[in-house]
Every structure is written in structure tokens, then in C-alpha cells.
Design a protein around this motif. Structure first.
Motif, short mmCIF file in Angstrom:
data_model
loop_
_atom_site.label_atom_id
_atom_site.label_comp_id
_atom_site.label_asym_id
_atom_site.label_seq_id
_atom_site.Cartn_x
_atom_site.Cartn_y
_atom_site.Cartn_z
N SER A 1 0.86 -1.39 0.02
CA SER A 1 0.07 -0.09 -0.06
C SER A 1 0.91 1.35 0.13
O SER A 1 1.96 1.06 0.33
CB SER A 1 -0.80 0.10 1.20
N LEU A 2 0.30 2.31 -0.58
CA LEU A 2 0.92 3.70 -0.46
C LEU A 2 -0.32 4.74 -0.44
O LEU A 2 -1.21 4.49 -0.70
CB LEU A 2 1.82 3.90 -1.48
N ARG A 3 0.08 5.91 0.22
CA ARG A 3 -0.93 7.00 0.22
C ARG A 3 -0.23 8.23 -0.48
O ARG A 3 0.75 8.56 0.23
CB ARG A 3 -1.19 7.27 1.70
N LEU A 4 -0.89 8.70 -1.32
CA LEU A 4 -0.29 9.74 -1.88
C LEU A 4 -1.15 10.98 -1.41
O LEU A 4 -2.32 10.79 -1.11
CB LEU A 4 -0.70 10.07 -3.47
N SER A 5 -0.50 12.07 -1.33
CA SER A 5 -1.01 13.50 -0.90
C SER A 5 -0.96 14.48 -1.76
O SER A 5 -0.03 14.67 -2.68
CB SER A 5 -0.42 14.05 0.64
N CYS A 6 -1.86 15.52 -1.79
CA CYS A 6 -1.84 16.64 -2.66
C CYS A 6 -2.34 17.92 -2.15
O CYS A 6 -3.57 17.82 -1.80
CB CYS A 6 -2.71 16.34 -4.04
N ALA A 7 -1.45 18.85 -1.99
CA ALA A 7 -1.94 20.10 -1.26
C ALA A 7 -2.14 21.11 -2.28
O ALA A 7 -1.14 21.43 -3.17
CB ALA A 7 -0.42 20.48 -0.24
N ALA A 8 -3.07 21.64 -2.13
CA ALA A 8 -3.63 22.61 -3.34
C ALA A 8 -3.59 23.95 -2.62
O ALA A 8 -4.07 24.31 -1.42
CB ALA A 8 -5.04 22.37 -3.89
N SER A 9 -3.24 25.13 -3.48
CA SER A 9 -3.67 26.40 -3.11
C SER A 9 -3.56 27.37 -4.26
O SER A 9 -3.46 26.94 -5.29
CB SER A 9 -1.72 26.93 -2.20
N GLY A 10 -4.36 28.33 -3.88
CA GLY A 10 -4.56 29.30 -4.98
C GLY A 10 -5.96 29.60 -5.09
O GLY A 10 -6.81 29.50 -4.20
N ARG A 11 -6.42 29.71 -6.48
CA ARG A 11 -7.96 29.91 -6.57
C ARG A 11 -8.68 28.78 -6.24
O ARG A 11 -8.92 27.67 -6.77
CB ARG A 11 -7.78 30.05 -8.26
N THR A 12 -9.60 28.94 -5.09
CA THR A 12 -10.27 27.88 -4.73
C THR A 12 -11.46 27.35 -5.76
O THR A 12 -11.77 26.04 -5.58
CB THR A 12 -11.28 28.27 -3.25
N LEU A 13 -12.10 28.32 -6.39
CA LEU A 13 -13.20 27.77 -7.28
C LEU A 13 -12.49 26.69 -8.18
O LEU A 13 -13.28 25.72 -8.68
CB LEU A 13 -13.56 28.91 -7.96
N SER A 14 -11.20 26.65 -8.38
CA SER A 14 -10.60 25.71 -9.55
C SER A 14 -10.46 24.45 -8.65
O SER A 14 -10.02 23.58 -9.47
CB SER A 14 -9.48 26.24 -10.22
N THR A 15 -10.56 24.24 -7.27
CA THR A 15 -10.30 23.24 -6.79
C THR A 15 -11.62 22.43 -6.43
O THR A 15 -11.49 21.52 -5.46
CB THR A 15 -9.45 23.47 -5.45
N ILE A 16 -12.62 22.82 -6.69
CA ILE A 16 -13.83 22.32 -6.46
C ILE A 16 -13.79 20.87 -6.74
O ILE A 16 -14.39 19.70 -6.15
CB ILE A 16 -15.10 22.79 -7.22
N VAL A 17 -13.40 20.41 -8.01
CA VAL A 17 -13.29 18.97 -8.41
C VAL A 17 -11.81 18.61 -8.57
O VAL A 17 -11.08 19.44 -9.74
CB VAL A 17 -14.08 18.78 -9.80
N MET A 18 -11.26 17.75 -8.05
CA MET A 18 -9.72 17.48 -7.90
C MET A 18 -9.67 15.87 -8.11
O MET A 18 -10.69 15.31 -8.03
CB MET A 18 -9.26 17.88 -6.67
N GLY A 19 -8.49 15.50 -8.68
CA GLY A 19 -8.19 14.25 -8.85
C GLY A 19 -6.76 13.89 -9.08
O GLY A 19 -5.95 14.52 -9.06
N TRP A 20 -6.79 12.56 -9.72
CA TRP A 20 -5.59 11.81 -9.81
C TRP A 20 -5.48 11.21 -11.33
O TRP A 20 -6.45 10.73 -11.38
CB TRP A 20 -5.32 10.82 -8.85
N PHE A 21 -4.45 11.41 -11.99
CA PHE A 21 -4.27 10.62 -13.32
C PHE A 21 -2.92 10.00 -13.04
O PHE A 21 -2.12 10.59 -12.19
CB PHE A 21 -4.20 11.65 -14.31
#
Length: 124
Positions: A17-37
Motif C-alpha cells: 500500500s501507499l498513500r499519496l497526498s496533494c496540497a492545493a493552494s490558489g484559486r479555490t473555485l478551481s479546486t472544486i473538482v480534484m483528482g488523480w491521473f
């Protein structure tokens, strides 16, 4: 603009198992839908999972369903998305990218903002 910083990649044996993390900053409206590719060597980047702001909508690619879990923490000014990966297989080996402002395009999911990527390697 949105800045995305991933962490948590590494080398793991098959079944681990592994756990990935992603910290977002900046324009909040653009982070309403986030994901992984992810992008494996010699292959095109592919959609893995997405999550909406209030955790009201989650989507997984068939290849990771029942093994990966996406979640997010929007509390206390955090804007962090996680990807818990269990029962990892060698075919999960790829560079994993965090993405923001994810949407369904002409034939597949795409995103407006991308992180730098983090390497996940699963040995057999």
C-alpha cells in the motif's frame, strides 16, 4: 492559478500500500473538482479518480476500483486530496499526477491544473 504539490510516492512490493497526498493552494473555485491521473512508461496519461468539494461525488477508473480510495480534507483552510492505494500491482507503476478543475472532455477526463507528479513503482 492553482498550485498543486504531491507527496507520498515510492517503491513498494506487489500487494502493498501507499498513500499519496496533494496540497492545493490558489484559486479555490478551481479546486472544486480534484483528482488523480497517472502515466506509465510508453503510455498516455490516464484518469484514476476524482472527488468533488463536499465529497458528494467520487469516480474511479475501473482498473483501480475497490483497491484505491480518494478523499479530501477541506477543513481549517486545508485543501488536500489523498489517494490511498491498496493491493498494488506492478501495472500500477506510473507517475501519478494530482489535478484540479477536473472535467469530462470529448472522450475522457481532463484537467486544467496539474502537479509535478510523483513516482510510484510496484515491484513483483
Amino acid at each position: 492559478q492553482v498550485q498543486l504539490v504531491e507527496s507520498g510516492g515510492g517503491l513498494v512490493q506487489a500487494g502493498g500500500s501507499l498513500r499519496l497526498s496533494c496540497a492545493a493552494s490558489g484559486r479555490t473555485l478551481s479546486t472544486i473538482v480534484m483528482g488523480w491521473f497517472r502515466q506509465a512508461p510508453g503510455k498516455e496519461r490516464e484518469f484514476v479518480s476524482l472527488i468533488r468539494w463536499s465529497n458528494s461525488g467520487i469516480v474511479y477508473a475501473d482498473s483501480v476500483k475497490d483497491r484505491f480510495t480518494i478523499s479530501r480534507d477541506n477543513d481549517n483552510a486545508k485543501n488536500t486530496v489523498y489517494l490511498n492505494m491498496n493491493s498494488l500491482k506492478p501495472e500500477d507503476t506510473a507517475v501519478y499526477y494530482c489535478a484540479a478543475d477536473v472535467s469530462y472532455g470529448y472522450r475522457d477526463y481532463t484537467a486544467r491544473y496539474w502537479g509535478q507528479g510523483t513516482q510510484v513503482t510496484v515491484s513483483s
